[in-house]
Design an enzyme around this catalytic site. Structure first.
Site, short mmCIF file in Angstrom:
data_model
loop_
_atom_site.label_atom_id
_atom_site.label_comp_id
_atom_site.label_asym_id
_atom_site.label_seq_id
_atom_site.Cartn_x
_atom_site.Cartn_y
_atom_site.Cartn_z
CG HIS A 143 -1.55 1.42 1.25
ND1 HIS A 143 -2.58 2.02 0.21
CD2 HIS A 143 -0.94 2.13 2.70
CE1 HIS A 143 -2.62 3.08 1.05
NE2 HIS A 143 -2.28 3.43 2.02
CG HIS A 158 0.35 7.54 4.55
ND1 HIS A 158 0.77 6.83 3.11
CD2 HIS A 158 -0.63 6.91 5.03
CE1 HIS A 158 0.31 5.70 3.08
NE2 HIS A 158 -1.65 5.89 3.60
CG ASP A 159 -1.32 4.86 6.97
OD1 ASP A 159 -1.96 5.37 7.91
OD2 ASP A 159 -1.60 3.74 6.05
CD GLU A 201 -4.23 6.30 11.34
OE1 GLU A 201 -5.45 5.62 11.15
OE2 GLU A 201 -4.56 7.55 10.83
CG ASP A 202 -1.96 2.51 10.86
OD1 ASP A 202 -2.55 2.33 11.67
OD2 ASP A 202 -1.37 1.92 9.15
CG ASP A 241 -3.55 6.62 2.36
OD1 ASP A 241 -3.85 6.12 2.04
OD2 ASP A 241 -5.03 7.75 3.17
#
Length: 177
Positions: free
Chosen positions: A35, A65-66, A69-70, A126
């Site tokens: 991704h 970018h994640d 968050e992840d 995204d």
């Protein structure tokens, strides 16, 4: 440092962080880095078609970018490893876990709009890459809501990157036909 070196350094960092979480693309067995590399591909193509676009900065954002968050990666590690501007961009692209689900996206979009257009471009890229066939377990209502969110993102980030806005419009039209 060349954009190729920046890409390699950043993708290795991101891949390790997401792999440590055994993260895959939802609804697939694919490692999450697929991704992230798809978002980066959208950014690479946008950078070729956009004047005054900091492709090196945007590639780092796309691949990272994640990560806040992840993964348990702290903001300070991003700032130290990359830069304050990269860490700030990733933070804006990160949904605030303390907010209600319905507030998270608009909060993130409002923070994104205060930052350089490259951050806007990553959010557009995204969502472009996320508009694949929805997972089989998603309800019709969830699919419609996801498409509506894409339309909100396109509307809110209008003027951020003409190329990616057109790509997102095309993906919205094709989504779940």
């Amino acid at each position: 440092m060349s954009i190729q070196d920046i890409y390699q350094t950043t993708i290795q960092f991101a891949a390790q962080k997401h792999t440590d979480q055994n993260q895959t693309i939802p609804g697939t067995n694919l490692p999450y880095i697929v991704h992230l590399s798809n978002v980066a591909m959208e950014i690479l193509l946008a950078s070729e078609r956009t004047e005054n676009f900091d492709g090196e900065f945007a590639i780092q954002l796309a691949l990272l970018h994640d990560v806040l968050e992840d993964t348990p990666t702290p903001y300070e590690e991003l700032e130290k490893t990359f830069s304050k501007s990269v860490a700030e961009g990733v933070l804006a692209l990160t949904k605030n876990a303390d907010l209600d689900k319905d507030e998270k996206m608009m909060d993130s979009l409002n923070r994104i709009k205060k930052l350089p257009k490259e951050v806007w471009a990553v959010k557009l890229a995204d969502r472009i890459t996320n508009l694949q066939p929805p997972p089989a377990h998603w309800s019709e209502e969830k699919i419609k809501k996801y498409k509506l969110e894409a339309e909100i993102i396109r509307h809110e980030l209008r003027g951020g990157n003409e190329y990616l806005e057109k790509r997102l419009e095309q993906k919205i039209q094709e989504y779940n036909q």
